[in-house]
Design an enzyme around this catalytic site. Structure first.
Site, PDB file in Angstrom:
ATOM      1  N   MET A  58      43.906  45.785  30.404  1.00 43.34           N
ATOM      2  CA  MET A  58      42.798  45.150  29.689  1.00 43.34           C
ATOM      3  C   MET A  58      43.204  44.952  28.230  1.00 43.34           C
ATOM      4  O   MET A  58      43.553  45.917  27.543  1.00 43.34           O
ATOM      5  CB  MET A  58      41.534  46.023  29.743  1.00 43.34           C
ATOM      6  CG  MET A  58      40.812  46.060  31.076  1.00 43.34           C
ATOM      7  SD  MET A  58      40.417  44.449  31.787  1.00 43.34           S
ATOM      8  CE  MET A  58      39.444  43.684  30.482  1.00 43.34           C
ATOM      9  N   SER A  91      39.447  32.976  35.030  1.00 41.64           N
ATOM     10  CA  SER A  91      38.365  33.916  35.322  1.00 41.64           C
ATOM     11  C   SER A  91      37.061  33.156  35.564  1.00 41.64           C
ATOM     12  O   SER A  91      36.544  32.478  34.675  1.00 41.64           O
ATOM     13  CB  SER A  91      38.178  34.889  34.160  1.00 41.64           C
ATOM     14  OG  SER A  91      37.053  35.688  34.442  1.00 41.64           O
ATOM     15  N   MET A 124      34.889  46.296  37.995  1.00 39.83           N
ATOM     16  CA  MET A 124      34.496  47.133  36.864  1.00 39.83           C
ATOM     17  C   MET A 124      33.234  47.865  37.285  1.00 39.83           C
ATOM     18  O   MET A 124      32.133  47.604  36.792  1.00 39.83           O
ATOM     19  CB  MET A 124      34.262  46.247  35.627  1.00 39.83           C
ATOM     20  CG  MET A 124      35.571  45.754  35.016  1.00 39.83           C
ATOM     21  SD  MET A 124      35.368  44.259  34.052  1.00 39.83           S
ATOM     22  CE  MET A 124      35.508  43.043  35.349  1.00 39.83           C
ATOM     23  N   HIS A 157      38.577  41.910  40.457  1.00 39.62           N
ATOM     24  CA  HIS A 157      38.678  42.967  39.444  1.00 39.62           C
ATOM     25  C   HIS A 157      37.353  43.719  39.410  1.00 39.62           C
ATOM     26  O   HIS A 157      36.346  43.184  38.954  1.00 39.62           O
ATOM     27  CB  HIS A 157      38.981  42.295  38.093  1.00 39.62           C
ATOM     28  CG  HIS A 157      38.997  43.208  36.921  1.00 39.62           C
ATOM     29  ND1 HIS A 157      38.945  42.741  35.623  1.00 39.62           N
ATOM     30  CD2 HIS A 157      39.071  44.564  36.826  1.00 39.62           C
ATOM     31  CE1 HIS A 157      38.986  43.770  34.788  1.00 39.62           C
ATOM     32  NE2 HIS A 157      39.051  44.884  35.491  1.00 39.62           N
ATOM     33  N   GLY A 190      33.832  44.045  30.177  1.00 43.76           N
ATOM     34  CA  GLY A 190      32.385  43.856  30.184  1.00 43.76           C
ATOM     35  C   GLY A 190      31.957  42.434  29.844  1.00 43.76           C
ATOM     36  O   GLY A 190      30.942  41.970  30.339  1.00 43.76           O
ATOM     37  N   ASP A 233      35.461  38.766  38.485  1.00 43.21           N
ATOM     38  CA  ASP A 233      35.064  39.987  37.787  1.00 43.21           C
ATOM     39  C   ASP A 233      33.749  40.527  38.326  1.00 43.21           C
ATOM     40  O   ASP A 233      32.710  39.873  38.204  1.00 43.21           O
ATOM     41  CB  ASP A 233      34.878  39.678  36.299  1.00 43.21           C
ATOM     42  CG  ASP A 233      36.195  39.415  35.602  1.00 43.21           C
ATOM     43  OD1 ASP A 233      37.078  40.282  35.669  1.00 43.21           O
ATOM     44  OD2 ASP A 233      36.347  38.327  34.997  1.00 43.21           O
ATOM     45  N   HIS A 244      40.451  34.635  39.450  1.00 38.06           N
ATOM     46  CA  HIS A 244      40.149  35.983  38.964  1.00 38.06           C
ATOM     47  C   HIS A 244      38.631  36.173  39.010  1.00 38.06           C
ATOM     48  O   HIS A 244      37.876  35.386  38.427  1.00 38.06           O
ATOM     49  CB  HIS A 244      40.678  36.172  37.545  1.00 38.06           C
ATOM     50  CG  HIS A 244      40.514  37.567  37.040  1.00 38.06           C
ATOM     51  ND1 HIS A 244      41.354  38.597  37.401  1.00 38.06           N
ATOM     52  CD2 HIS A 244      39.591  38.120  36.220  1.00 38.06           C
ATOM     53  CE1 HIS A 244      40.962  39.725  36.820  1.00 38.06           C
ATOM     54  NE2 HIS A 244      39.880  39.458  36.093  1.00 38.06           N
ATOM     55  N   GLY A 295      39.631  33.190  30.782  1.00 36.33           N
ATOM     56  CA  GLY A 295      38.261  32.761  31.081  1.00 36.33           C
ATOM     57  C   GLY A 295      37.811  31.692  30.118  1.00 36.33           C
ATOM     58  O   GLY A 295      37.913  30.487  30.389  1.00 36.33           O
ATOM     59  N   SER A 296      37.326  32.131  28.951  1.00 37.21           N
ATOM     60  CA  SER A 296      36.775  31.176  27.983  1.00 37.21           C
ATOM     61  C   SER A 296      37.794  30.125  27.564  1.00 37.21           C
ATOM     62  O   SER A 296      37.435  28.963  27.385  1.00 37.21           O
ATOM     63  CB  SER A 296      36.307  31.880  26.711  1.00 37.21           C
ATOM     64  OG  SER A 296      35.959  33.179  26.972  1.00 37.21           O
ATOM     65  N   ASP A 304      44.430  40.784  30.882  1.00 31.08           N
ATOM     66  CA  ASP A 304      43.062  40.281  31.009  1.00 31.08           C
ATOM     67  C   ASP A 304      42.265  40.501  29.731  1.00 31.08           C
ATOM     68  O   ASP A 304      42.003  41.640  29.344  1.00 31.08           O
ATOM     69  CB  ASP A 304      42.393  41.007  32.195  1.00 31.08           C
ATOM     70  CG  ASP A 304      41.028  40.448  32.529  1.00 31.08           C
ATOM     71  OD1 ASP A 304      40.640  39.418  31.964  1.00 31.08           O
ATOM     72  OD2 ASP A 304      40.353  41.064  33.382  1.00 31.08           O
ATOM     73  N   GLY A 305      41.856  39.393  29.105  1.00 32.02           N
ATOM     74  CA  GLY A 305      40.969  39.458  27.952  1.00 32.02           C
ATOM     75  C   GLY A 305      41.563  38.795  26.720  1.00 32.02           C
ATOM     76  O   GLY A 305      42.621  39.180  26.242  1.00 32.02           O
ATOM     77  N   GLY A 306      40.890  37.763  26.247  1.00 37.10           N
ATOM     78  CA  GLY A 306      41.301  37.104  25.005  1.00 37.10           C
ATOM     79  C   GLY A 306      42.618  36.359  25.082  1.00 37.10           C
ATOM     80  O   GLY A 306      43.249  36.090  24.058  1.00 37.10           O
ATOM     81  N   MET A 328      30.982  43.412  37.854  1.00 37.22           N
ATOM     82  CA  MET A 328      30.500  44.403  36.878  1.00 37.22           C
ATOM     83  C   MET A 328      29.175  44.971  37.350  1.00 37.22           C
ATOM     84  O   MET A 328      28.303  44.216  37.795  1.00 37.22           O
ATOM     85  CB  MET A 328      30.281  43.735  35.522  1.00 37.22           C
ATOM     86  CG  MET A 328      31.512  43.024  35.000  1.00 37.22           C
ATOM     87  SD  MET A 328      31.126  42.170  33.473  1.00 37.22           S
ATOM     88  CE  MET A 328      32.714  41.413  33.102  1.00 37.22           C
TER      89      MET A 328
HETATM   90  C1  DX5 Z   1      36.306  41.065  30.918  1.00 38.27           C
HETATM   91  C2  DX5 Z   1      36.822  40.464  32.204  1.00 38.27           C
HETATM   92  C3  DX5 Z   1      37.699  39.304  31.983  1.00 38.27           C
HETATM   93  C4  DX5 Z   1      37.041  38.136  31.305  1.00 38.27           C
HETATM   94  C5  DX5 Z   1      38.090  37.459  30.474  1.00 38.27           C
HETATM   95  O1  DX5 Z   1      35.718  42.280  31.177  1.00 38.27           O
HETATM   96  O2  DX5 Z   1      37.560  41.415  32.950  1.00 38.27           O
HETATM   97  O3  DX5 Z   1      38.342  38.876  33.196  1.00 38.27           O
HETATM   98  O4  DX5 Z   1      36.469  37.212  32.197  1.00 38.27           O
HETATM   99  O5  DX5 Z   1      37.488  36.498  29.711  1.00 38.27           O
HETATM  100  P1  DX5 Z   1      38.171  35.856  28.418  1.00 38.27           P
HETATM  101  O6  DX5 Z   1      39.434  35.197  28.871  1.00 38.27           O
HETATM  102  O7  DX5 Z   1      37.123  34.925  27.929  1.00 38.27           O
HETATM  103  O8  DX5 Z   1      38.460  36.993  27.450  1.00 38.27           O
HETATM  104 ZN    ZN Z   2      38.830  40.674  34.688  1.00 45.09          ZN
END
Ligand code: DX5
Ligand code: ZN
Length: 218
Positions: free
Chosen positions: A137, A8, A68, A66, A142, A35, A33, A197-198, A175-177, A37
């Site tokens: 998700m 991400s 949002m 993606h 966010g 994002d 990926h 992402g992180s 997606d997420g964590g 927002m």
């Molecule tokens: C959150 C995004 C994710 C985010 C994931 O709203 O849709 O794609 O970048 O980041 P990590 O992997 O750090 O949870």
């Molecule tokens: Zn995403």
């Protein structure tokens, strides 16, 4: 087919975006990926068309966008123009989801639908055949860097059953964590694509981290 890894870009260094894009190009990642927002659908604003165009200029892999945002229909053609290959909208942001999905496909993109953590998989029963991708998700959308919600595994199993029963070819993306603690179980439960992402960009060696996620070396 082995599972797809989609780093991400939200977690990349925006002051060194080209460097981080080239890192992903060189790595074993499959998709970018991206994002988007709007500060309305989610309580955060990320980036829009000029940044996506800039990413596209350097990216040599599939652009997995993606959204949002509320009322995504307004921008479908614009996202195609800036380089999206897969366009994912949120179930919760669409009043006429079937129409939106058809419009994405008419623009020549793959169509994805994303579900927030509280939205049951069952709401997709009458559209699953039309989808190329379902994005579950595993945090509230966010922000990057949040903790993975364990209920995600149950949703993957239910969705996998729905896909098999209906003959749909939709991929399941999470997606997420996503990290070393859950990646293997996510794939074993039925996920086809993992967004990270992180976990990738905050690691010491992001290319190695992508390699480890791809080969589930944990
Ligand atoms: C959150 C995004 C994710 C985010 C994931 O709203 O849709 O794609 O970048 O980041 P990590 O992997 O750090 O949870
Ligand atoms: Zn995403």
């Amino acid at each position: 087919m082995s599972h797809i890894i989609a780093p991400s870009i939200l977690a990349a260094d925006f002051a060194n975006l080209q460097r981080d894009i080239e890192l992903v190009n060189r790595s074993e990642a499959d998709w970018f990926h991206i994002d988007v927002m709007d500060g309305v659908f989610v309580p955060n604003i990320s980036f829009g068309m000029p940044v996506i165009s800039a990413i596209k200029k350097h990216a040599s892999k599939t652009m997995d966008v993606h959204l949002m945002i509320v009322d995504p229909d307004r921008y479908i053609a614009d996202f195609k123009k800036v380089g999206a290959d897969i366009l994912t909208v949120h179930y919760e942001a669409c009043n006429h989801l079937h129409r939106t999905v058809q419009a994405i496909k008419q623009e020549g993109m793959k169509a994805g639908v994303s579900l927030n953590p509280h939205t049951p998989v069952a709401v997709l029963a009458d559209i699953i055949q039309d989808l190329d991708l379902v994005l579950i998700m595993s945090v509230n959308p966010g922000f990057g860097g949040q903790s993975f919600i364990e209920n995600t595994y149950k949703k993957i199993s239910e969705l996998r059953q729905m896909i098999e029963k209906s003959g749909s070819r939709a991929l399941i993306e999470i997606d997420g964590g996503v990290n070393d603690k859950n990646a293997e179980k996510l794939v074993a439960t039925g996920a086809n694509a993992l967004v990270a992402g992180s976990f990738v960009f905050r690691s010491k060696d992001p290319e190695q981290t992508i390699h480890d996620l791809k080969h589930l070396k944990y």
